[in-house]
Write an enzyme that holds these catalytic residues in place. Structure first.
Site, mmCIF file in Angstrom:
data_model
loop_
_atom_site.group_PDB
_atom_site.id
_atom_site.type_symbol
_atom_site.label_atom_id
_atom_site.label_comp_id
_atom_site.label_asym_id
_atom_site.label_seq_id
_atom_site.Cartn_x
_atom_site.Cartn_y
_atom_site.Cartn_z
ATOM 1 N N ASP A 11 -19.067 -31.134 62.546
ATOM 2 C CA ASP A 11 -20.298 -32.238 63.758
ATOM 3 C C ASP A 11 -20.951 -33.603 63.536
ATOM 4 O OD1 ASP A 11 -21.818 -32.090 65.439
ATOM 5 O OD2 ASP A 11 -23.512 -30.908 64.581
ATOM 6 N N ASP A 13 -24.508 -34.555 65.068
ATOM 7 C CA ASP A 13 -26.043 -34.169 64.654
ATOM 8 C C ASP A 13 -26.460 -33.617 63.850
ATOM 9 O OD1 ASP A 13 -26.699 -36.399 66.892
ATOM 10 O OD2 ASP A 13 -25.127 -35.017 67.862
HETATM 11 MG MG LIG Z 1 -25.346 -30.688 65.685
#
Ligand SMILES: [Mg+2]
Length: 180
Positions: A11, A13
């Site tokens: 991922d 963020d």
């Molecule tokens: Mg995230």
């Protein structure tokens, strides 16, 4: 010793990028809030509903995603893992469509070796076929075919169904030892 080459989704963020820190700073500028001593709490819980609506508009515009700081050690460890495994960046960019070009530019600047064809800008992440997904949002693991590895974040402290990593050194150790 033979090492296994895994397919690993990562991922962006609050895993590769320190999005939370930028949001705390943004809320300080936008609303005059002093939240630095409350940076260990989910940002949404620190804002009023109208402030949250303004934050959502700002995220949908997307330029904040161009200027995020990398998490400590993220670039170094990702560089190591990139050679040993098949790494894909898997980000739910469709939650904020204006973020797409900025996330793409961020990877080009900070991870210039990264093959753009290994960037997966998506909505639901369970469509990706990975052995592992490293993410701070546990709902992405619920229908996932592979195994979820939860990156520690203020919003997920009550979650206990998944293996938790606290930083990129933990990730490095995990793939260097425990998973081989
Ligand atoms: Mg995230």
């Amino acid at each position: 010793m033979t090492s296994t080459r895994y397919r690993i989704g990562v991922d962006m963020d609050d895993v590769i990028c320190n999005t939370h820190a930028s949001l705390i700073e943004w809320a300080g500028r936008e609303f005059g809030l002093s939240l630095s001593d409350r940076a260990d709490e989910p940002i949404e819980t620190l804002l009023t509903p109208p402030q949250n609506a303004i934050m959502t508009e700002m995220l949908n515009e997307g330029s904040i995603f161009r200027h995020l700081a990398p998490m400590d050690d993220a670039i170094e460890v990702l560089t190591e893992l990139y050679h040993a495994h098949d790494i894909f960046i898997v980000t739910a960019a469709m939650e904020h469509p204006g973020s797409l070009q900025h996330k793409f530019a961020w990877v080009g600047e900070h991870l210039p070796f990264f093959d753009p064809l290994r960037l997966v800008f998506c909505g639901h992440k369970h469509v990706v076929d990975v052995d592992y997904l490293i993410d701070d949002t546990p709902h992405h693991f619920e229908k996932l075919g592979g195994r979820g590895i939860l990156y520690d974040a203020p919003k997920n402290r009550r979650e206990n169904r998944y293996q938790r990593v606290r930083n990129w050194r933990d990730i490095s150790r995990l793939f260097a030892a425990a998973l081989t």
